[in-house]
Design an enzyme around this catalytic site. Sequence first.
Site, PDB file in Angstrom:
ATOM      1  N   TYR A   1       0.822  -1.396  -0.006  1.00 28.90           N
ATOM      2  CA  TYR A   1      -0.017  -0.012  -0.102  1.00 28.90           C
ATOM      3  C   TYR A   1       0.925   1.264  -0.098  1.00 28.90           C
ATOM      4  O   TYR A   1       0.872   2.105  -0.867  1.00 28.90           O
ATOM      5  CB  TYR A   1      -0.922  -0.057   1.137  1.00 28.90           C
ATOM      6  CG  TYR A   1      -1.535   1.422   1.515  1.00 28.90           C
ATOM      7  CD1 TYR A   1      -2.541   1.935   0.693  1.00 28.90           C
ATOM      8  CD2 TYR A   1      -1.157   2.163   2.575  1.00 28.90           C
ATOM      9  CE1 TYR A   1      -3.023   2.960   0.839  1.00 28.90           C
ATOM     10  CE2 TYR A   1      -1.770   3.309   2.778  1.00 28.90           C
ATOM     11  CZ  TYR A   1      -2.871   3.652   1.715  1.00 28.90           C
ATOM     12  OH  TYR A   1      -3.536   4.914   2.220  1.00 28.90           O
TER      13      TYR A   1
ATOM     14  N   LYS B   1       1.251   4.377  -3.050  1.00 34.12           N
ATOM     15  CA  LYS B   1       0.810   5.430  -2.706  1.00 34.12           C
ATOM     16  C   LYS B   1       1.877   6.582  -3.011  1.00 34.12           C
ATOM     17  O   LYS B   1       1.716   7.591  -3.468  1.00 34.12           O
ATOM     18  CB  LYS B   1       0.509   5.707  -1.132  1.00 34.12           C
ATOM     19  CG  LYS B   1      -0.933   5.034  -0.907  1.00 34.12           C
ATOM     20  CD  LYS B   1      -2.108   5.631  -1.783  1.00 34.12           C
ATOM     21  CE  LYS B   1      -2.571   7.102  -1.270  1.00 34.12           C
ATOM     22  NZ  LYS B   1      -3.675   7.577  -1.946  1.00 34.12           N
TER      23      LYS B   1
END
Length: 393
Positions: A176, A180
Amino acid sequence: MNVDLDCGTVTCQGCESAMSKASDVYLVTGACGFLGQRICQLLLEEEQGIAEIRLFDKNSRPELIQSLQASTSRTKVSMLEGDIRDAELLRRACQGVSVVIHTASLIDIVGAVDYSELHGVNVKGTQLLLEACIQESVPSFVYTSSIEVAGPNPRGDPVVDGDEDTPYTPCLKFPYSRTKQEGEQLSLQAHGESLRNGGRLATCALRPMYIYGEGCRFLLFHMGNGIRNGDVLLRTSHPDARVNPVYVGNVAFAHVRAARALKDAERRAVVGGNFYFVSDDTPPASYSDFNHAVMSPLCFGIQEKFMMPYPLLVFLAFVMEMLQWLLRPFMRYSPPLNRQLLVMVNTAFTFSYRKAQRDIGYTPRYSWEEARKRTSDWLASVLPRERDRLKTH
């Protein structure tokens, strides 16, 4: 009030003349989510001259659209339901838009989502949206990043009252976090790109701390564990591992201010191409102690010490990671704990909002006292339902 179910648009009789005097069109992706809906609400409260707010989300919420439209007589509110990876839909969504606020994202810190899915939404979706902005000549783009882009790194190197110039090597491990970071880089690198109409795209990125407030699913998770433990919250972070959580209303307000800054010719030159940490005046505390701060009014206690010695927790996390890896060919197993998560919640990691205050004019709209009360009141309202739900499982 009339509702056009085909296009997801809500309009009020007699509003057309008011809207005709406005010109700006905002597109908010992830608009039905925890943060996105607050951004839409604040845009209606804070900004003048908005002709339309377009909500883009994978899941439509007609009640949200009607609630937003009921709060204004001058702004059209419309809904586009679809996938952020749909290039043609993004082109249509960006037609005539003045500002894009891109909050849509998949969040996963326990390995529950395939990397290809995370990359497809968080990276490819961002790239396609930026391309749509260029093709449709959208001049301003605000990207919602994450504190996890900054770290902490696997060594647990601390940062106390850091800023955008604090030297730090993140060495990101979470898929994740990596996606990002890639999405943020794409957004900032797109600053200054030529638009189809001859103009230039201006972009910036906001890195909020851990976001809390009404609707925060992580708080519900910890409250559920506390209920199972006899209304005593589990301690998973050391008291000295202070972070500075930020209230969702203040994060939304920072987005509104960033969008306004990109629309201003002078500030656009300062803000464009930069990222900003977003925090507020919530007192720094460990994750566990913060959870207790908002749940203590509900008569929750908290463990003084870890549920087990920290080295044993690390070993247990390692075992669960290995089990996840071994089972991956056969089934999806998402362990509640991993070593990187343990490092994250046991590392002092705080950042100030001074640069955001200076460049985009951001100061917290909600005080700590108000943010805490709103959060605690919401948790109190859902507590009976959570107790009933846990009784049946």
